[in-house]
Scaffold this active site. Structure first.
Site, mmCIF file in Angstrom:
data_model
loop_
_atom_site.group_PDB
_atom_site.id
_atom_site.type_symbol
_atom_site.label_atom_id
_atom_site.label_comp_id
_atom_site.label_asym_id
_atom_site.label_seq_id
_atom_site.Cartn_x
_atom_site.Cartn_y
_atom_site.Cartn_z
ATOM 1 N N THR B 142 0.875 -1.181 0.000
ATOM 2 C CA THR B 142 0.000 0.000 0.000
ATOM 3 C C THR B 142 0.908 1.225 0.000
ATOM 4 O O THR B 142 2.129 1.106 0.115
ATOM 5 C CB THR B 142 -0.889 0.052 1.263
ATOM 6 O OG1 THR B 142 -0.057 0.384 2.390
ATOM 7 C CG2 THR B 142 -1.584 -1.262 1.520
ATOM 8 N N ASP B 143 0.326 2.395 -0.085
ATOM 9 C CA ASP B 143 1.148 3.618 -0.063
ATOM 10 C C ASP B 143 1.895 3.755 1.260
ATOM 11 O O ASP B 143 3.043 4.164 1.304
ATOM 12 C CB ASP B 143 0.263 4.847 -0.291
ATOM 13 C CG ASP B 143 -0.222 4.892 -1.734
ATOM 14 O OD1 ASP B 143 0.436 4.244 -2.589
ATOM 15 O OD2 ASP B 143 -1.251 5.537 -1.998
ATOM 16 N N CYS B 144 1.201 3.378 2.359
ATOM 17 C CA CYS B 144 1.854 3.517 3.665
ATOM 18 C C CYS B 144 2.725 2.311 4.016
ATOM 19 O O CYS B 144 3.630 2.399 4.840
ATOM 20 C CB CYS B 144 0.824 3.791 4.749
ATOM 21 S SG CYS B 144 -0.640 2.748 4.644
ATOM 22 N N TYR B 145 2.408 1.156 3.405
ATOM 23 C CA TYR B 145 3.163 -0.075 3.671
ATOM 24 C C TYR B 145 3.636 -0.665 2.346
ATOM 25 O O TYR B 145 3.036 -1.600 1.823
ATOM 26 C CB TYR B 145 2.288 -1.087 4.416
ATOM 27 C CG TYR B 145 1.906 -0.666 5.816
ATOM 28 C CD1 TYR B 145 2.866 -0.642 6.824
ATOM 29 C CD2 TYR B 145 0.595 -0.310 6.127
ATOM 30 C CE1 TYR B 145 2.519 -0.258 8.110
ATOM 31 C CE2 TYR B 145 0.247 0.061 7.408
ATOM 32 C CZ TYR B 145 1.217 0.091 8.399
ATOM 33 O OH TYR B 145 0.875 0.460 9.670
ATOM 34 N N PRO B 146 4.717 -0.124 1.789
ATOM 35 C CA PRO B 146 5.092 -0.514 0.424
ATOM 36 C C PRO B 146 5.697 -1.907 0.270
ATOM 37 O O PRO B 146 5.615 -2.496 -0.794
ATOM 38 C CB PRO B 146 6.119 0.560 0.020
ATOM 39 C CG PRO B 146 6.602 1.162 1.302
ATOM 40 C CD PRO B 146 5.524 0.990 2.310
#
Ligand code: SF4
Ligand code: SF4
Lengths: 135, 410
Positions: B142-146
């Site tokens: 995800t954007d926060c958890y790449p």
């Protein structure tokens, strides 16, 4: 004195001969039958512990071989990993020779290696895999 | 049940004595003799705490692990610990590893009976032993958890949190498993049960078992401090399948399963002597958990309860070749733990050798350690902040009532 655990196979024609009792009488040995079976091929299978003087043991076993009995030492050993054993008792019902028993007083599970025929039934039956095969 | 007690004690008084090193602590075994010799009243006056213990296979156990964040960060969506799948539908790096989960490529029962050599319980045992455990993880990113993949060793010493969180342990009582089939031995969570009533498996410490010594849950409730696998832990809820309203004997002791506890404790303080991964042939993986619970002797009633002995506790004998699996039939009879521990029970006129699954020796060890902790002033009694459901609630463990789904698969 020494004890050896041996597997004896009697061909059909020897089944009714008193070989074991002669072995004991002639060679001054003591025996402890761990397992006795007639196999599907109607061959007799006897697993026992023989105790006596070393020389007598050797002579006796040689004599039995000459009578036509096939003899093998119990080659494997099943040992208990004492650190892994929890003394639960889950193994005692699978052991065919009472090598694994429970002390009714202390509730310790006792492994008597002299009675063990290394059938390995307890190896997978122990939930903690405390019974191990050693070659 | 309401009587005038001659010697009521409070939790605070007992803890004060523990603090001063003056508390009188005995194990549940010792309490039996004491009450026999001196009577309930004297024993209640003399004894402050009775310790109990149990060590046996306990499914419904598992551990919560927080691994900390990797760089870059990752929201783990699939994870394996030493190849055993862990549940990760909690948060980014919180995992739950359950004891009955087998290794990813385990052949299970394809060759019956399967061996189930390594599972979640073994992972937890390895963590407690401070062994390195391999963590493999995947994520969709995800954007926060790449980050999308991870393969690393972890060790309990460096995890942020690692605690045992067991939804159901410490069954108050349990079935005795027998096998009525004349055809074959069966492989169950009660171990190997031999055909044609060839053996009978039982799994309780009987007179030493925690809930059998406090049959109505007067002192064991939410917040109770306990011995859990070598550490100090707590009861955090009623256990799943808690079923207080089962048939009871005159002494109040349930005649079958009934009460259970949900327990929690810090993995980092535990000892593999009291937590073991287990492999039940043909059944699956699980773990054996050591639990000990102190019971404060508040009054004569508690003294009487904690003096319960094997001869006065009975368990139902149940056929596991068919009846148990199909929810059918009735118990073949009831036998006492004294009979079970004698090595033979008699059912249908047949003598059946018994097989214990729960280690009485470890149960004794646990009750002994807990006794020492309390006597040394290292362990205090915690009054429950809320009691567990009691028999008067009518609460009973219910079977699943299926409501067929139209177009469903079954
Ligand atoms: S089943 Fe295993 S752990 Fe239990 S007593 Fe036997 S050898 Fe020991
Ligand atoms: S291998 Fe195990 S089950 Fe077989 S005789 Fe020896 S102790 Fe008993």
């Amino acid at each position: 004195m020494e004890t050896r655990r041996v597997v004896l196979r009697f061909p059909k024609h020897l089944l009714d001969k008193p070989i074991t009792s002669q072995l004991v009488r002639q060679f001054d040995l003591e025996f402890n039958i761990l397992r006795a079976d007639i196999t599907q091929e109607s061959e007799g299978l006897l697993i026992m512990g023989l105790t006596g003087k070393k020389a007598n043991l050797e002579k006796g076993l040689r004599w039995a071989r000459e009578q036509g009995v096939e003899i093998q030492p119990l080659s494997k050993d099943v040992v208990r990993n004492e650190k892994a054993c929890t003394h639960c008792g889950a193994c005692i019902n699978v052991c065919p020779t009472d090598a694994l028993t429970i002390d009714l007083e202390t509730r310790d599970v006792i492994f008597n290696a002299n009675r063990c025929i290394a059938c390995e039934l307890c190896v997978p039956a122990c939930p903690f895999r405390a019974m191990e095969v050693a070659f | 049940m309401k009587e005038a007690f001659t010697v009521p004690k409070t939790y605070a008084e007992i803890n004060e004595k523990i603090r001063k090193g003056q508390a009188v602590v005995v194990t549940a075994e010792e309490m039996i003799d004491l009450v026999e010799e001196e009577g309930v009243k004297k024993a209640a006056e003399k004894v402050d705490v009775v310790t109990t213990g149990t060590f046996g296979p306990m499914c419904s156990s598992g551990a919560v692990l927080n691994t900390g964040h990797s760089t870059p960060r990752m929201k783990i969506s699939k994870a394996w610990l030493n190849d055993v799948p862990a549940y990760c539908g909690l948060a980014a790096v919180d995992l739950y590893i359950g004891v009955t989960e087998p290794q990813q490529d385990d052949p299970l029962n394809t060759v019956h009976p399967g061996q189930f050599r390594y599972g979640g319980g073994h992972v937890i045992e390895d963590l407690i032993a401070r062994k390195d455990v391999r963590l493999v993880a995947e994520a969709y990113g995800t954007d926060c958890y790449p980050r999308k993949a991870l393969d690393t060793w972890i060790n309990v010493k460096t995890l942020n949190q690692a605690y045992l969180l067991n939804p159901r342990n410490s069954y108050q009582n349990y079935n005795v498993a027998v096998n009525l089939s004349t055809q074959r031995d069966i492989y169950t969570y009660m171990g190997v049960v031999k055909k044609d009533l060839g053996s009978a498996s039982f799994c309780s410490a009987g007179q030493l078992s925690p809930l059998l010594n406090d049959p109505y849950y007067r002192t064991i409730g939410i917040g109770t401090r306990i011995f859990l696998a070598g550490a100090q832990g707590y009861v955090y809820w009623e256990g799943t399948q808690h079923s207080p309203s089962e048939a009871r004997g005159e002494n109040g002791v349930p005649k079958c399963g009934s009460g259970t506890l949900a327990v929690v404790g810090d993995l980092k303080d535990m000892d593999t002597e009291f937590f073991r991964g287990a492999s039940m042939l043909g059944y699956g993986c699980t773990a054996a958990v050591g639990i000990g619970i102190p019971i404060p002797i508040l009054d004569e009633e508690m003294a009487r309860y904690t003096a319960v002995k094997d001869a006065d506790i009975v368990a139902p004998v149940v056929d596991y070749s068919h009846n148990y699996g199909h929810n059918e039939g009735k118990p073949l009879g009831y036998v006492s733990y004294a009979e079970l521990k004698s090595g033979t029970i008699n059912i249908n006129g047949r003598d059946i050798p018994t097989t214990p699954l729960s280690s009485y020796r470890k149960a004794q060890q646990i009750a002994g350690i807990l006794k020492e902790w309390i006597a040394r002033g290292e362990f205090f009694i915690q009054e429950p902040i809320q009691l567990l459901p009691t028999p008067d609630t009518g609460q009973k463990f219910k079977p699943l009532k299926e409501r067929p789904v139209s177009g469903g698969v079954a």
